[in-house]
Design an enzyme around this catalytic site. Structure first.
Site, PDB file in Angstrom:
ATOM      1  N   ARG A  59       7.503   2.104   4.203  1.00 30.33           N
ATOM      2  CA  ARG A  59       6.544   3.212   4.364  1.00 30.33           C
ATOM      3  C   ARG A  59       5.191   2.560   4.681  1.00 30.33           C
ATOM      4  NH1 ARG A  59       4.747   5.719  -1.109  1.00 30.33           N
ATOM      5  NH2 ARG A  59       6.706   6.877  -1.043  1.00 30.33           N
ATOM      6  N   ASP A  67       6.138   2.443  -4.605  1.00 26.55           N
ATOM      7  CA  ASP A  67       4.733   2.525  -4.186  1.00 26.55           C
ATOM      8  C   ASP A  67       4.058   1.169  -4.321  1.00 26.55           C
ATOM      9  OD1 ASP A  67       5.152   5.253  -3.919  1.00 26.55           O
ATOM     10  OD2 ASP A  67       3.730   5.841  -5.470  1.00 26.55           O
TER      11      ASP A  67
HETATM   12  C1  LIG Z   1       3.402   9.937   1.253  1.00 23.89           C
HETATM   13  C2  LIG Z   1       2.269   9.010   0.934  1.00 23.89           C
HETATM   14  C3  LIG Z   1       2.502   7.927   0.137  1.00 23.89           C
HETATM   15  C4  LIG Z   1       1.456   7.046  -0.156  1.00 23.89           C
HETATM   16  N1  LIG Z   1       1.723   5.922  -0.888  1.00 23.89           N
HETATM   17  C5  LIG Z   1       0.736   5.038  -1.116  1.00 23.89           C
HETATM   18  C6  LIG Z   1       0.988   3.811  -1.779  1.00 23.89           C
HETATM   19  O1  LIG Z   1       2.099   3.493  -2.190  1.00 23.89           O
HETATM   20  N2  LIG Z   1      -0.061   2.973  -1.965  1.00 23.89           N
HETATM   21  C7  LIG Z   1      -1.331   3.254  -1.521  1.00 23.89           C
HETATM   22  O2  LIG Z   1      -2.237   2.435  -1.678  1.00 23.89           O
HETATM   23  N3  LIG Z   1      -1.593   4.421  -0.898  1.00 23.89           N
HETATM   24  C8  LIG Z   1      -0.608   5.308  -0.687  1.00 23.89           C
HETATM   25  N4  LIG Z   1      -0.893   6.484  -0.035  1.00 23.89           N
HETATM   26  C9  LIG Z   1      -2.303   6.873   0.206  1.00 23.89           C
HETATM   27  C10 LIG Z   1      -2.808   6.315   1.532  1.00 23.89           C
HETATM   28  O3  LIG Z   1      -2.897   4.928   1.440  1.00 23.89           O
HETATM   29  C11 LIG Z   1      -4.172   6.902   1.895  1.00 23.89           C
HETATM   30  O4  LIG Z   1      -5.103   6.605   0.890  1.00 23.89           O
HETATM   31  C12 LIG Z   1      -4.179   8.391   2.123  1.00 23.89           C
HETATM   32  O5  LIG Z   1      -2.990   8.832   2.701  1.00 23.89           O
HETATM   33  C13 LIG Z   1      -5.330   8.806   3.053  1.00 23.89           C
HETATM   34  O6  LIG Z   1      -5.184   8.187   4.300  1.00 23.89           O
HETATM   35  P1  LIG Z   1      -4.807   8.957   5.654  1.00 23.89           P
HETATM   36  O7  LIG Z   1      -3.848   8.088   6.402  1.00 23.89           O
HETATM   37  O8  LIG Z   1      -4.337  10.310   5.378  1.00 23.89           O
HETATM   38  O9  LIG Z   1      -6.116   8.904   6.526  1.00 23.89           O
HETATM   39  P2  LIG Z   1      -7.614   9.340   6.266  1.00 23.89           P
HETATM   40  O10 LIG Z   1      -8.376   8.844   7.448  1.00 23.89           O
HETATM   41  O11 LIG Z   1      -8.055   8.940   4.898  1.00 23.89           O
HETATM   42  O12 LIG Z   1      -7.521  10.915   6.300  1.00 23.89           O
HETATM   43  C14 LIG Z   1      -7.173  11.653   7.468  1.00 23.89           C
HETATM   44  C15 LIG Z   1      -7.457  13.106   7.212  1.00 23.89           C
HETATM   45  O13 LIG Z   1      -6.537  13.589   6.234  1.00 23.89           O
HETATM   46  C16 LIG Z   1      -7.187  14.465   5.339  1.00 23.89           C
HETATM   47  N5  LIG Z   1      -7.124  13.877   3.989  1.00 23.89           N
HETATM   48  C17 LIG Z   1      -6.803  12.608   3.657  1.00 23.89           C
HETATM   49  N6  LIG Z   1      -6.813  12.447   2.324  1.00 23.89           N
HETATM   50  C18 LIG Z   1      -7.157  13.650   1.814  1.00 23.89           C
HETATM   51  C19 LIG Z   1      -7.342  14.140   0.511  1.00 23.89           C
HETATM   52  N7  LIG Z   1      -7.179  13.380  -0.562  1.00 23.89           N
HETATM   53  N8  LIG Z   1      -7.703  15.439   0.367  1.00 23.89           N
HETATM   54  C20 LIG Z   1      -7.869  16.247   1.435  1.00 23.89           C
HETATM   55  N9  LIG Z   1      -7.697  15.845   2.693  1.00 23.89           N
HETATM   56  C21 LIG Z   1      -7.359  14.568   2.888  1.00 23.89           C
HETATM   57  C22 LIG Z   1      -8.599  14.632   5.832  1.00 23.89           C
HETATM   58  O14 LIG Z   1      -8.634  15.753   6.675  1.00 23.89           O
HETATM   59  C23 LIG Z   1      -8.845  13.365   6.617  1.00 23.89           C
HETATM   60  O15 LIG Z   1      -9.799  13.524   7.621  1.00 23.89           O
HETATM   61  C24 LIG Z   1       0.142   7.323   0.325  1.00 23.89           C
HETATM   62  C25 LIG Z   1      -0.072   8.423   1.150  1.00 23.89           C
HETATM   63  C26 LIG Z   1       0.962   9.258   1.473  1.00 23.89           C
HETATM   64  C27 LIG Z   1       0.693  10.398   2.408  1.00 23.89           C
END
Ligand SMILES: Cc1cc2nc3c(=O)[nH]c(=O)nc-3n(C[C@H](O)[C@H](O)[C@H](O)COP(=O)(O)OP(=O)(O)OC[C@H]3O[C@@H](n4cnc5c(N)ncnc54)[C@H](O)[C@@H]3O)c2cc1C
Length: 304
Positions: A181, A131
């Protein structure tokens, strides 16, 4: 924005963390996003997801450890998790945080502590996904990824699309044949380093997704956002990349509608399955991403 920043600030408060993690109500707070407190509960969730054709990556919760003993205990917990993955033949990787393996102690210690896990993952055909944490760790984390990859190919790097330097890092990792990723990024970063507007982050995400589809090694697109998922699928089609050559990744408990859309369309989906007692910072970042989750939390607290 104020609520988001407040939640991210609270996620770093160690006293509050201690109090929350030992609260008898912890299970009620966390059950939507966290598989449970034990490996057994984590594996049970992976087994169930796998029965529905969903791949998993196991996260033993914990970060910013302050002693070698804690960092070694994290490593041992992950080694045990990989043993269970092998014994049950689960299609699971593990996801680790460098600060959980002792990055705050020293880079050399962290590398030495992580190496046996990466070697174990290579032996069983799994992978260690490293991560990406806050930007202060970025260069050290990329050095860690490269050092591990030079010994065993069983590692994956993470790139955050909110960072302005993301494209250069993606190009370099593709050049070194290191799997990536791609996520948007979950930490509070200054505008000098990260795009402040969601529109620019989204635009960069899609730009980097195309680079990864063209040049990457089995890229993983970590997002719940249909506005990222659909154009990425369109780009894969346009570039002639087959469904088995990439995967989507999402967090356990989030956007099951988008998850179903992908699995029913025959695409690969991997869920990030966290378990463990140190759930507080992970959980608070999930709240910060979507403060509406506070309503869900309140409902669970007052439901008997
Ligand atoms: C498998 C995985 C690994 C990750 N690893 C890292 C990492 O190593 N480092 C890092 O900085 N970040 C990591 N993240 C987090 C990522 O950076 C985002 O902060 C997070 O995924 C929200 O972004 P999004 O692309 O879903 O888009 P967004 O625009 O934030 O969300 C899109 C939609 O998804 C839904 N959603 C998003 N988050 C949530 C929530 N918490 N609760 C409920 N609904 C939600 C909502 O409906 C929202 O409208 C990871 C995420 C995933 C899925």
């Amino acid at each position: 924005m104020i609520l988001r920043n407040t939640l991210l600030y609270l996620s770093r408060q160690t006293q509050l963390r201690g109090w929350m993690e030992t609260s008898p109500l912890a299970g009620r707070f966390t059950k939507r996003f966290v598989a449970g407190q034990t490996l057994e509960q984590g594996i049970a969730v992976c087994r169930k997801l796998n029965a529905g054709c969903i791949l998993t990556t196991i996260d033993h919760l914990g970060e910013n450890v302050t002693s070698a003993a804690e960092a070694e205990a994290s490593r041992d917990a992950y080694l045990e998790a990989l043993e269970r993955v092998a014994a049950e033949n689960l299609p699971s990787t593990v996801s680790i945080k460098p600060t959980q393996f002792g990055m705050d102690l020293s880079e050399e210690f962290c590398q030495a502590n992580l190496e046996p896990l990466v070697a174990a993952a290579a032996r069983i055909g799994s992978c260690v996904e490293i991560d990406m944490e806050a930007s202060g760790y970025l260069d050290r984390t990329l050095r860690l990824v490269r050092a591990m990859h030079s010994r065993h190919p069983s590692v994956r790097a993470v790139i955050q699309a909110y960072l302005r330097r993301g494209e250069a890092d993606v190009e370099a990792l593709c050049g070194d044949r290191i799997p990536v990723r791609l996520c948007k990024g979950a930490y509070n970063e200054p505008a000098t380093l990260a795009f402040p507007s969601k529109r620019d982050v989204d635009r960069n995400y899609l730009r980097l997704a195309r680079v990864l589809l063209r040049k990457g090694v089995y890229p993983a697109f970590a997002t719940h956002d249909p506005n990222m998922v659909n154009p990425t699928l369109d780009a894969a089609l346009e570039l002639g990349v087959q469904a088995g050559q990439f995967e989507f990744q999402m967090l356990y408990g989030i956007r099951r509608d988008v998850q179903n859309m992908l699995t029913s369309g025959g695409y690969r989906l991997r869920l990030y399955v966290p378990y463990g007692v140190a759930w507080y910072p992970y959980f608070m970042r999930r709240l910060a991403e979507r403060p509406a989750n506070l309503l869900f939390l309140a409902r669970n607290l007052f439901r008997h």
